[in-house]
Design an enzyme around this catalytic site. Structure first.
Site, PDB file in Angstrom:
ATOM      1  CG  ASP A  33      -2.474   4.780   3.448  1.00  0.00           C
ATOM      2  OD1 ASP A  33      -2.259   5.162   2.275  1.00  0.00           O
ATOM      3  OD2 ASP A  33      -3.492   5.097   4.087  1.00  0.00           O
ATOM      4  CG  ASN A  71      -4.951   7.592  -4.627  1.00  0.00           C
ATOM      5  OD1 ASN A  71      -3.882   7.004  -4.773  1.00  0.00           O
ATOM      6  ND2 ASN A  71      -5.232   8.281  -3.539  1.00  0.00           N
ATOM      7  CG  HIS A 125      -0.440  14.812   0.778  1.00  0.00           C
ATOM      8  ND1 HIS A 125      -1.257  14.847  -0.329  1.00  0.00           N
ATOM      9  CD2 HIS A 125      -0.913  13.807   1.553  1.00  0.00           C
ATOM     10  CE1 HIS A 125      -2.179  13.913  -0.215  1.00  0.00           C
ATOM     11  NE2 HIS A 125      -1.996  13.251   0.915  1.00  0.00           N
ATOM     12  CG  HIS A 185      -2.001   1.009   1.179  1.00  0.00           C
ATOM     13  ND1 HIS A 185      -3.209   0.836   1.826  1.00  0.00           N
ATOM     14  CD2 HIS A 185      -2.080   2.217   0.578  1.00  0.00           C
ATOM     15  CE1 HIS A 185      -3.971   1.896   1.616  1.00  0.00           C
ATOM     16  NE2 HIS A 185      -3.302   2.760   0.871  1.00  0.00           N
ATOM     17  CG  HIS A 204      -1.055   6.635  -1.841  1.00  0.00           C
ATOM     18  ND1 HIS A 204      -2.215   6.527  -2.575  1.00  0.00           N
ATOM     19  CD2 HIS A 204      -1.340   6.123  -0.619  1.00  0.00           C
ATOM     20  CE1 HIS A 204      -3.165   5.989  -1.824  1.00  0.00           C
ATOM     21  NE2 HIS A 204      -2.656   5.731  -0.625  1.00  0.00           N
TER      22      HIS A 204
HETATM   23  O1  DOR Z   1      -4.654   9.310   4.325  1.00  0.00           O
HETATM   24  C1  DOR Z   1      -4.823   8.862   3.208  1.00  0.00           C
HETATM   25  N1  DOR Z   1      -4.160   9.344   2.156  1.00  0.00           N
HETATM   26  N2  DOR Z   1      -5.704   7.866   3.037  1.00  0.00           N
HETATM   27  C2  DOR Z   1      -6.039   7.428   1.824  1.00  0.00           C
HETATM   28  O2  DOR Z   1      -6.846   6.531   1.734  1.00  0.00           O
HETATM   29  C3  DOR Z   1      -5.494   8.076   0.616  1.00  0.00           C
HETATM   30  C4  DOR Z   1      -4.194   8.684   0.900  1.00  0.00           C
HETATM   31  C5  DOR Z   1      -3.711   9.614  -0.191  1.00  0.00           C
HETATM   32  O3  DOR Z   1      -3.788   9.243  -1.357  1.00  0.00           O
HETATM   33  O4  DOR Z   1      -3.198  10.684   0.132  1.00  0.00           O
END
Ligand code: DOR
Length: 424
Positions: A304, A94, A308, A60, A62
């Site tokens: 996860d 995503n 950002h 998991h 990103h």
């Molecule tokens: O905190 C999160 N950030 N939860 C998610 O499910 C998506 C993720 C993101 O893509 O930033």
């Protein structure tokens, strides 16, 4: 001649039930032997005092590519991964545009082939555009190399759509990875409850997780799909999964470091680095999730890792996006939550980071069996170190663990027989 001999390490291979001090040899990118070796190699690594583990797998992550390359790329996520001891990461869909067709899956794989230090395996969307309305082309994405399907960031709200997705996934033999959050109960900033009221922030009810999970488990009984619960955040979810397993349903689950270590109390600082989805919950939930991992009800650990940009995370709590990064310190965080508390031993921890996630994504990884790809992580279990986000390979800095003192650190990461990371 072998390429690498790793000598005298504590070789822990949960897939084969091995835990002994011995040697591992690597030839042509594969494990050549495990045991005492008198052979020669181009490179000898002295692993005395180190754990030799199958390469860690994080299902998991990103990677943000395509669309948000200022936050992370496939290359930088994979560099962060190997620094954290991970040899395989699964890229969440995503992205912008979302990974919802075979071209998008191929794009991630091409980026990985060109620039990644770790294996990067794409997860495809369940629905077109992640809109939750119409199924994406799951079979074509599977053919292109997707290892599972998820609309992560959102749960699939339509009962009809998720039912069809489970039916298709059952036929295709790939897992549906659900972000369990009923969209009708999703709007909010932190865990719903007294703390949110005190802080003047809007709450995300834990019942949103429960309602979607309960619905999906009912539907699962009517299909042959494998269902994976992403980032379990509540004790209620642990109990629902426990019951479903007892009934023989094909349910797996993961826990993230933050749901094992942090509570909603951290939001009292209004620091947006603690804003995550699902949100940090109560101390009782943290305890229940830890116990769920210890019992094996939650059988995978997954970060996860959600990078950002600083200018977004520096907004006030209510306006900042959800997510935090942890690839580069995850192992130490898991050790703190699960080994230092006496809940798991090293073989137990490593099972949840190697063979169990490998089974979920159906890849011949996560093992040191002879003939397996030589993905290996060397860990110094005694190394005490301080997390310094400024040293991270990740492009982002939204990590709430900066300055934490941790024990245990990967010291070398080998992917397909190549040393891709070495701690200086
Ligand atoms: O905190 C999160 N950030 N939860 C998610 O499910 C998506 C993720 C993101 O893509 O930033």
């Amino acid at each position: 001649m072998n390429d690498i001999i790793i000598r005298n390490g504590r070789v822990i291979d949960p897939a084969g039930g091995r835990d002994e001090v011995c040697d591992v040899t690597v030839a042509d990118g594969f494990i050549a032997s495990v045991g005492k070796s008198d052979g020669k190699a181009a490179e000898t690594i002295d692993a005395d005092g180190l754990i030799v583990s199958p390469g860690l797998i994080d299902i998991h992550v990103h990677c943000r590519e395509p669309g948000h390359e200022e936050e992370e790329t496939v290359a930088t996520a994979s560099a962060a991964a190997v620094a954290g001891g991970f040899t395989t990461i699964c890229a969440m869909p995503n992205t912008h545009p979302p990974t919802d067709d075979e071209t998008a899956v191929q794009y991630v794989l091409q980026r990985a082939a060109r620039a990644a230090k770790a294996r990067v395996l794409p997860v495809g969307c369940i629905t077109k555009g992640r809109r939750g309305e119409e199924l994406a082309e799951m079979a074509l994405m599977l053919e292109a190399g997707a290892v599972g399907f998820s609309d992560d960031g959102d749960g699939v709200g339509s009962t009809n759509v998720i039912y069809r997705a489970l039916q298709y996934a059952g036929v295709l033999g790939v897992p549906i990875m659900q972000h369990c959050q009923d969209p009708a109960l999703a709007g909010g900033d932190m865990n719903s409850g007294a703390s949110a009221v005190r802080l003047g922030l809007s709450g995300i009810a834990s019942s949103g997780e429960m309602i979607m999970l309960q619905r999906d488990l009912e539907l699962l009984k009517r299909t042959s799909a494998a269902y994976h619960v992403m980032h379990v955040s509540t004790g209620t979810s642990v109990e629902l999964i426990r019951r479903a397993r007892a009934e023989g349903l094909a349910v797996t689950a993961e826990a993230a470091p933050h749901h094992l270590l942090l509570t909603e109390a951290a939001c009292m600082t209004y620091d947006p680095n603690y804003k995550v989805n699902p949100p940090l919950r109560s101390a009782d939930d943290v305890e229940a999730v830890r116990r769920g991992v210890a019992d094996g009800i939650i059988d995978c650990l997954a970060t996860d890792h959600a990078p950002h940009a600083a200018e977004e995370k520096e907004l006030e709590f209510g306006l900042a996006p959800f997510g935090m990064i942890s690839l580069e310190c995850a192992l130490g965080l898991y050790v703190k939550a699960l080994i230092e508390t006496g809940l798991l031993d090293w073989p137990g921890l490593l099972a949840r980071m190697t063979v169990n996630p490998a089974r979920l994504i159906d890849r011949p990884l996560g093992t040191l069996a002879e003939g397996a790809p030589a993905d290996i992580t060397l860990i110094d279990p005694d190394k005490r170190w301080t997390v310094k986000v400024d040293d991270f390979a990740s492009l982002s800095r939204n990590c709430p663990y900066d300055g934490w003192e941790l024990q245990a650190r990967p010291v070398a990461t080998i992917v397909g027989g190549q040393v891709r990371y070495r701690l200086d």
